[in-house]
Design a protein around this motif. Structure first.
Motif, mmCIF file in Angstrom:
data_model
loop_
_atom_site.group_PDB
_atom_site.id
_atom_site.type_symbol
_atom_site.label_atom_id
_atom_site.label_comp_id
_atom_site.label_asym_id
_atom_site.label_seq_id
_atom_site.Cartn_x
_atom_site.Cartn_y
_atom_site.Cartn_z
ATOM 1 N N TYR A 52 24.933 -10.406 -28.508
ATOM 2 C CA TYR A 52 24.260 -9.118 -28.318
ATOM 3 C C TYR A 52 23.392 -9.161 -27.061
ATOM 4 C CZ TYR A 52 25.438 -8.450 -33.269
ATOM 5 O OH TYR A 52 26.098 -8.335 -34.465
ATOM 6 N N GLN A 53 23.470 -8.109 -26.276
ATOM 7 C CA GLN A 53 22.622 -8.034 -25.089
ATOM 8 C C GLN A 53 21.180 -7.691 -25.432
ATOM 9 O OE1 GLN A 53 25.177 -5.408 -22.462
ATOM 10 N NE2 GLN A 53 24.538 -6.915 -20.950
ATOM 11 N N PRO A 55 19.625 -4.560 -25.833
ATOM 12 C CA PRO A 55 19.217 -3.646 -24.752
ATOM 13 C C PRO A 55 17.764 -3.175 -24.848
ATOM 14 C CG PRO A 55 20.706 -2.555 -26.303
ATOM 15 C CD PRO A 55 20.722 -4.012 -26.637
ATOM 16 N N LYS A 57 15.415 -5.023 -25.840
ATOM 17 C CA LYS A 57 14.595 -6.235 -25.684
ATOM 18 C C LYS A 57 13.617 -6.417 -26.842
ATOM 19 C CE LYS A 57 16.350 -7.721 -21.797
ATOM 20 N NZ LYS A 57 17.614 -7.005 -21.903
ATOM 21 N N SER A 113 21.112 -17.854 -19.575
ATOM 22 C CA SER A 113 21.317 -16.458 -19.953
ATOM 23 C C SER A 113 22.714 -16.311 -20.545
ATOM 24 C CB SER A 113 21.169 -15.544 -18.734
ATOM 25 O OG SER A 113 22.209 -15.799 -17.797
ATOM 26 N N LEU A 114 22.967 -15.190 -21.206
ATOM 27 C CA LEU A 114 24.282 -14.954 -21.803
ATOM 28 C C LEU A 114 25.396 -15.027 -20.771
ATOM 29 C CD1 LEU A 114 23.958 -12.059 -24.431
ATOM 30 C CD2 LEU A 114 24.622 -14.425 -24.836
ATOM 31 N N LYS A 115 25.170 -14.453 -19.594
ATOM 32 C CA LYS A 115 26.260 -14.399 -18.613
ATOM 33 C C LYS A 115 26.581 -15.762 -18.013
ATOM 34 C CE LYS A 115 23.453 -12.830 -14.666
ATOM 35 N NZ LYS A 115 23.264 -11.703 -13.727
ATOM 36 N N CYS A 148 17.832 -14.326 -21.004
ATOM 37 C CA CYS A 148 17.929 -12.918 -20.605
ATOM 38 C C CYS A 148 17.415 -11.963 -21.675
ATOM 39 C CB CYS A 148 19.379 -12.566 -20.268
ATOM 40 S SG CYS A 148 20.503 -12.838 -21.671
ATOM 41 N N GLY A 150 19.024 -11.827 -24.566
ATOM 42 C CA GLY A 150 20.181 -11.645 -25.426
ATOM 43 C C GLY A 150 20.133 -12.567 -26.639
ATOM 44 N N VAL A 390 28.533 -7.392 -27.776
ATOM 45 C CA VAL A 390 29.464 -7.374 -26.645
ATOM 46 C C VAL A 390 30.687 -8.226 -26.964
ATOM 47 C CG1 VAL A 390 27.700 -6.917 -24.911
ATOM 48 C CG2 VAL A 390 28.238 -9.294 -25.495
ATOM 49 N N LEU A 448 28.768 -8.187 -18.941
ATOM 50 C CA LEU A 448 27.397 -8.713 -18.937
ATOM 51 C C LEU A 448 26.801 -8.649 -17.537
ATOM 52 C CD1 LEU A 448 27.905 -11.824 -21.245
ATOM 53 C CD2 LEU A 448 26.674 -9.734 -21.800
#
Length: 448
Positions: A52-53, A55, A57, A113-115, A148, A150, A390, A448
């Motif tokens: 999950y991003q 969004p 936060k 981070s997720l990416k 990030c 996430g 995601v 992402l």
């Protein structure tokens, strides 16, 4: 509690463990005796992971508290998931003690981070970092926070609790409770798939399934390194394969078309010592046992069988996608009926007690690949209050498996694309990746 695990750049620091119990436990412990189909599925761990991003936060501590409180409420409905699985000394078979022993929730913090996560190479990303297995708890959850903001959530279930359909119902109910919605499934925990008297079955089941020992499982033949990979398959590729599969005028499903493509590709990399290869498909018996779908739609447990087909390498190489898809269709059709599942329940009855598996999973009978389709498994809809995922898919922590394996899930994009988790030999992975259909999962594909 602070424990760091990781290799190279990616590491996870574990910062907390909690045991979550049901808000409304049963008045007294109940015992659930496993059905015959539960016994066939075995006790190995099944893990689903979602990213999950976040969004909005939402802070990590708030997410943890929300997940634990909604899990406690969910366990009041799915009370076997909060129990213990023990061996009955009289029957020598496992059973579920519904005593609200609790589910284990582990908290972790990743240093990337997720990416930056390697979504493609699951060998590197998961074991000991995003998936931890404690056999004392049939349900374990790991919630990991990324730099990030996430989040990833991994859910590990003991297979004795159920199959993918059962776990999907559980996860949807949990997300509904987290969003303060009424649950759409009232779970049915009656393990009422019992054998007929006297038990009887078609002799072909003796070729598909076998009674085995733990030593045979541990020593199943492994001839090549098995790679754990994650792929994106675009909806345009799926539609194109289905068009090819239907070219002769027969109606074929997307999974049948996809299977034909995989089987043909596998035939190109089979060792020349083998003249044939097999493919298998996990089949859900809900809607086939006891008549209409709605009678078992909320059944929590295992209702799985395996369809198996064999073909010569020459036949697979020379045949069209349409030809091979017809072979796939015929094999699956043989097990998608009530008679097959009733026979399978009786076959297990005749071979109890002890371990039972399909021959194909044990790696017997030459090269093979098993495909599991989760086209109805919840992905995009699994919102626990901090946005839709995601990515949602399945993986395994099992180090040794006797067959190549694929698991298909809908993409979190919700556009008809698929996410495919795979355990493959290097040659088959290379062959699949040489085409445009199997795209290695990258952060860019997840937007992402």
């Amino acid at each position: 509690m602070e424990e760091v695990t990781g290799h190279g750049k990616f590491a996870v620091k574990f910062t907390g463990k909690s045991i979550v119990k049901a808000i409304n436990p049963l008045p007294k412990p109940q015992i659930i005796t496993l059905s015959n189909l539960d016994l066939l599925s075995g006790r190995f761990p099944v893990t689903y992971f979602y990213f999950y991003q976040n969004p909005e936060k939402v802070c990590f501590s708030s997410i943890i508290e929300s997940l634990k409180s909604s899990l406690a409420e969910t366990l009041s409905y799915y009370y076997p998931f909060s129990g213990q699985i023990v061996q009955n000394p009289n029957t020598n078979e496992p059973e579920i003690i519904c005593d609200d022993n609790g589910a284990l929730v582990v908290e972790g913090h990743a240093n990337i981070s997720l990416k930056e996560l390697d979504f493609y190479n699951l060998n590197q990303s998961l074991q000991g970092k995003l998936v931890s297995v404690n056999t004392e708890f049939p349900l374990q959850v790991q919630v990991t926070h990324y730099t990030c903001g996430g989040i990833s959530i991994t859910f590990t279930f003991d297979h004795a609790l159920g199959d993918a359909s059962a776990f999907g119902k559980f996860l949807v109910s949990w997300s509904e409770i987290a969003q303060k919605k009424p649950i759409s499934c009232m779970p049915d925990h009656r393990r009422n798939l019992r054998a007929r008297y006297p038990p009887t079955y078609h002799p072909s089941l003796d070729q598909t399934f076998v009674k085995c020992t733990i030593e045979e499982i541990i020593n199943m033949p492994i001839t090549q390194i098995l790679l754990k990979r994650l792929y994106h398959v675009d909806v345009s590729s799926i539609n194109r394969l289905q068009q090819l599969a239907c070219a002769s005028g027969n109606k074929r499903t997307k999974i049948e078309a996809f299977s034909a493509y995989i089987w043909k590709t596998m035939a190109t990399v089979i060792d020349k010592r083998h003249q044939k290869c097999k493919m298998g498909w996990l089949v859900d018996g809900r809607g086939r046992v006891h008549g209409a779908q709605n009678l078992m739609s909320n059944y929590i447990g295992n209702v799985l069988s395996v369809a198996v087909a064999e073909a010569s390498i020459t036949e697979l190489k020379q045949g069209s996608i349409s030809d091979v898809a017809s072979n796939v269709h015929d094999a699956i059709s043989k097990v998608t009926n009530e008679a097959h599942f009733l026979d399978l329940i009786d076959w297990i009855e005749c071979h109890r007690p002890g371990l039972m598996l399909s021959n194909i999973v044990l790696g017997r009978g030459g090269p093979a690949l098993v495909l599991s389709s989760g086209r109805r498994f919840p992905v995009a809809e699994l919102d626990f209050g901090f946005g839709s995922p995601v990515l949602g898919t399945v993986c395994t922590t099992i180090e040794k498996i006797g067959v190549s394996y694929m698991n298909q899930r809908p993409s979190a994009r919700n556009d008809g694309s698929w996410t495919v988790s795979a355990i493959l030999c290097p040659e088959l992975a290379a062959a699949l990746e040489s085409d445009s259909i199997f795209q290695p999962m990258l952060a860019s594909l997840l937007r992402l």
